[in-house]
Design a protein around this motif. Structure first.
Motif, PDB file in Angstrom:
ATOM      1  N   GLN A   1      17.641 -51.726 -12.851  1.00  0.00           N
ATOM      2  CA  GLN A   1      18.749 -51.166 -12.078  1.00  0.00           C
ATOM      3  C   GLN A   1      18.410 -49.750 -11.604  1.00  0.00           C
ATOM      4  OE1 GLN A   1      22.125 -51.420 -14.697  1.00  0.00           O
ATOM      5  NE2 GLN A   1      22.607 -53.543 -14.142  1.00  0.00           N
ATOM      6  N   ASP A   2      17.874 -48.924 -12.516  1.00  0.00           N
ATOM      7  CA  ASP A   2      17.503 -47.559 -12.138  1.00  0.00           C
ATOM      8  C   ASP A   2      16.365 -47.567 -11.111  1.00  0.00           C
ATOM      9  OD1 ASP A   2      19.444 -46.619 -13.787  1.00  0.00           O
ATOM     10  OD2 ASP A   2      18.096 -45.824 -15.334  1.00  0.00           O
ATOM     11  N   LEU A   3      15.416 -48.490 -11.289  1.00  0.00           N
ATOM     12  CA  LEU A   3      14.317 -48.597 -10.333  1.00  0.00           C
ATOM     13  C   LEU A   3      14.839 -49.046  -8.956  1.00  0.00           C
ATOM     14  CD1 LEU A   3      11.275 -48.263 -10.074  1.00  0.00           C
ATOM     15  CD2 LEU A   3      10.995 -50.641 -10.813  1.00  0.00           C
ATOM     16  N   GLY A   4      15.838 -49.939  -8.969  1.00  0.00           N
ATOM     17  CA  GLY A   4      16.452 -50.382  -7.716  1.00  0.00           C
ATOM     18  C   GLY A   4      17.159 -49.234  -7.014  1.00  0.00           C
ATOM     19  N   ARG A   5      17.803 -48.362  -7.777  1.00  0.00           N
ATOM     20  CA  ARG A   5      18.470 -47.205  -7.170  1.00  0.00           C
ATOM     21  C   ARG A   5      17.441 -46.285  -6.521  1.00  0.00           C
ATOM     22  NH1 ARG A   5      21.159 -47.334 -12.280  1.00  0.00           N
ATOM     23  NH2 ARG A   5      23.255 -48.266 -12.110  1.00  0.00           N
TER      24      ARG A   5
ATOM     25  N   ILE B   1      15.331 -39.463  -0.586  1.00  0.00           N
ATOM     26  CA  ILE B   1      14.224 -38.855  -1.321  1.00  0.00           C
ATOM     27  C   ILE B   1      12.937 -39.549  -0.882  1.00  0.00           C
ATOM     28  CG2 ILE B   1      14.699 -40.411  -3.278  1.00  0.00           C
ATOM     29  CD1 ILE B   1      13.412 -38.326  -5.098  1.00  0.00           C
ATOM     30  N   GLN B   2      11.961 -38.751  -0.375  1.00  0.00           N
ATOM     31  CA  GLN B   2      10.732 -39.360   0.141  1.00  0.00           C
ATOM     32  C   GLN B   2       9.472 -38.582  -0.205  1.00  0.00           C
ATOM     33  OE1 GLN B   2      11.678 -39.933   4.406  1.00  0.00           O
ATOM     34  NE2 GLN B   2      11.669 -42.154   3.994  1.00  0.00           N
TER      35      GLN B   2
ATOM     36  N   ARG C   1      10.708 -38.782 -10.334  1.00  0.00           N
ATOM     37  CA  ARG C   1      11.715 -39.787 -10.688  1.00  0.00           C
ATOM     38  C   ARG C   1      11.080 -40.959 -11.429  1.00  0.00           C
ATOM     39  NH1 ARG C   1      16.311 -39.917  -7.218  1.00  0.00           N
ATOM     40  NH2 ARG C   1      16.779 -41.961  -8.138  1.00  0.00           N
ATOM     41  N   VAL C   2       9.929 -41.383 -10.983  1.00  0.00           N
ATOM     42  CA  VAL C   2       9.228 -42.479 -11.667  1.00  0.00           C
ATOM     43  C   VAL C   2       8.836 -42.050 -13.078  1.00  0.00           C
ATOM     44  CG1 VAL C   2       7.138 -43.900 -11.675  1.00  0.00           C
ATOM     45  CG2 VAL C   2       8.387 -43.534  -9.529  1.00  0.00           C
ATOM     46  N   GLY C   3       8.370 -40.796 -13.212  1.00  0.00           N
ATOM     47  CA  GLY C   3       7.995 -40.293 -14.530  1.00  0.00           C
ATOM     48  C   GLY C   3       9.168 -40.262 -15.486  1.00  0.00           C
TER      49      GLY C   3
END
Length: 581
Positions: free
Chosen positions: A370-374, A384-385, A393-395
């Protein structure tokens, strides 16, 4: 004679009368071989003796009566104090020979009484030392059971007796082990070893034991202190040691083994060394090698994930392993024994653990995705790009879900300038499939080769005894939290809880031997209504009488006292204290 209910035919009454007359005269009867008459005579004599006993008791009561005329309007009560749980604890204090043990350590009669008050206080009304002091003065009848008057006990005396007991810790623990071995004989074959920690209230800046660490109660914001405990397979304490809150669990084993085996002193066991049973937290390769080097049999689940070496075997576990199911409430366990070096390994698949871990994994994975989908949606919308921001964010996702994220490859697609992220994709690794296969799986390693797989598994499950001990120490015996700001007082506080646990385990084992499996907390609650109080009366001469008396035990009290062989030694105390003006 009052014969009670008589079922014998009237034609045999004369014979029965002759038998009874002979028995009352202490002579043999001519009709003793008639089974029906003998049976009727036995019942009649039993009823006769019962009536005679009651008659004698009634006569004795009448002879001992102390009669005065009382004004019923003057009757009042005061000084209610708890007595039921204290009676049980006091009885087992005597069973364990605590006073003799403390006397052998050089404690005076007053110090022995104070130690009993503090230790039983921790068992009956666990709290801080200050609260225990108030409890002793205002809420319990325990002081009436002691040989020394402690009604004016000082607050500091509660702290001081803990220091004195701590100074004799090893000697007291050994003496209690010996006494428990006499009261509850058993061939000791297993020693269970584990550590727990609890937290402090306050900063404890001058307390050398107060350290930050991994809290087993999720109180990471507090400094901690660690208790190491060895118990036997029934839960009786063997040895305890106190460490700082940041203590590395595997590093404690050498010191514990040193105390368990001293060649120059009598051993804790008579014939052979017991098997040391430990869980993942302590069982590193180094500790296993240490056990081997000193010749201790062992049974452990190693800290590293040994089950990964047996993926193929676990894939077929439910069809090729031996099932153990009839004695397990949480589901079947499948086991398979393999010879390993000089011992063996037992592969275990627990259905109950599998279901629990699958539910936990599914919940973590759902939240991770869910967080990865957001994050994907934010990148697609252009919120965010920048590579650096998306990477952060991935970390954070990997930090929040380390066990789940390790099974996924997260790929960032960049634009031509290599500065912005255009899309975020992910792929599930093959390791996720392996993880699903190994859910609920673990490997028990042991130095024993002659035991069957099911027997090795059952030995390992005795670790629940030390978990029960820690649960009792924290929940029933006031080990948490710790309020002391000094190292010695902290050690004394924990040691008092360990000593109280000796009483608790003896009480629960005595009940269990009679097929009563109530825990101490249940017993304590049931006995809380058995109290000691003072009845106040005024007679026709205006004299005020105080009668100190224990309450009449109810059926629930009587049953517990019967099972534990507890008797109330406190007598009725009658005092004429004044004359009303």
């Amino acid at each position: 004679m009052e014969l009670g209910t008589l079922t014998l035919p009237k034609s045999d009454w004369r014979k029965l009368a002759a038998v009874l007359e002979s028995r009352l005269a202490g002579q043999e009867s001519l009709f003793t071989e008639d089974a029906t008459i003998v049976e009727a005579a036995d019942a009649a004599m039993k009823h006769y003796h019962f009536v005679q006993t009651k008659s004698q008791e009634k006569q004795q009561r009448h002879e001992q009566r102390d009669l005065v005329t009382i004004d019923l309007q003057s009757i009042a009560t005061s000084e209610y104090r708890s007595l039921g749980p204290e009676l049980v604890a006091h009885t087992f204090w005597e069973h364990l020979g605590f006073n003799q043990i403390l006397q052998n350590c050089g404690l005076s009669t007053e110090q022995q009484a104070l130690a009993q008050a503090v230790i039983i206080g921790r068992l009956v009304a666990p709290s801080s030392d200050l609260a225990s002091w108030n409890w002793l003065r205002n809420q319990t009848a325990l002081l009436e059971l002691l040989p020394v008057d402690l009604s004016n006990i000082r607050k500091d005396a509660v702290y001081e007796i803990a220091d004195i007991l701590l100074a004799h810790k090893d000697k007291i623990e050994k003496a209690l082990r010996d006494q428990e071995a006499l009261l509850f004989p058993s061939q000791t074959t297993l020693f269970l070893y584990d550590l727990t920690n609890t937290y402090f209230e306050g900063q404890c800046k001058n307390n050398a034991l107060a350290k930050r660490g991994n809290s087993k109660e999720q109180r990471t914001e507090r400094p901690l202190v660690t208790l190491a405990l060895v118990v036997d397979q029934r839960g009786f304490p063997i040895f305890s040691r106190i460490y700082g809150g940041n203590q590395s669990e595997p590093q404690t084993l050498p010191e514990i083994l040193k105390h368990l085996y001293v060649p120059e002193e009598p051993q804790l066991f008579s014939q052979e060394r017991p098997t040391i049973v430990m869980d993942r937290g302590i069982a590193t390769k180094e500790t296993i090698q240490l056990l081997k080097s000193v010749g201790y049999p062992y049974l452990i689940v190693e800290r590293r994930a040994v089950e990964k070496e047996y993926v193929q075997e676990f894939e077929q576990a439910k069809t090729t392993f031996e099932p153990i199911g009839h004695e397990i409430a949480s589901g079947t366990v499948y086991v398979k024994k393999l010879l390993w070096e000089n011992g063996s390994r037992v592969l275990c698949l627990s259905v109950g653990r599998e279901q629990k871990e699958q539910a936990m994994d599914a919940l973590k994975e759902e939240r991770f995705l869910q967080d990865l989908g957001r994050l994907q949606a934010s990148v697609t919308k252009g919120n965010i790009q920048l590579v650096e921001k998306v990477g952060e964010r991935v970390g954070r996702l990997k930090e929040r879900y380390p066990s789940t994220a390790s099974h996924y490859d997260i790929v960032l697609q960049l634009d031509d300038a290599q500065k912005k992220v255009t899309t975020v994709t992910y792929d599930k690794k093959e390791s996720r499939v392996k993880r699903q296969t190994l859910t609920g799986c673990y490997v028990i390693e042991t130095s024993h080769q002659d035991l069957a797989a099911a027997d090795i598994w059952r030995l390992y499950t005795t670790l629940t005894k030390i978990e029960e001990a820690f649960r009792s120490l924290k929940t029933d015996l006031g080990m948490r939290p710790v309020y002391h700001q000094q190292k010695s007082r902290t050690e004394g506080h924990l040691f008092i809880s360990v000593l109280a646990y000796h009483l608790l385990i003896c009480i629960e084992k005595t009940l269990a031997e009679q097929d009563d499996h109530r825990q101490w907390s249940t017993v304590c609650k049931a006995l809380s209504t058995y109290q000691r109080s003072t009845i106040i009366l005024t007679d026709d001469q205006d004299q005020i009488h105080h009668v100190r008396i224990s309450s009449t035990p109810e059926s629930a009290h009587q049953e517990i006292y019967r099972l534990l062989n507890v008797k109330d030694p406190l007598k009725r105390k009658h005092t004429v204290i004044a004359k009303r003006l």
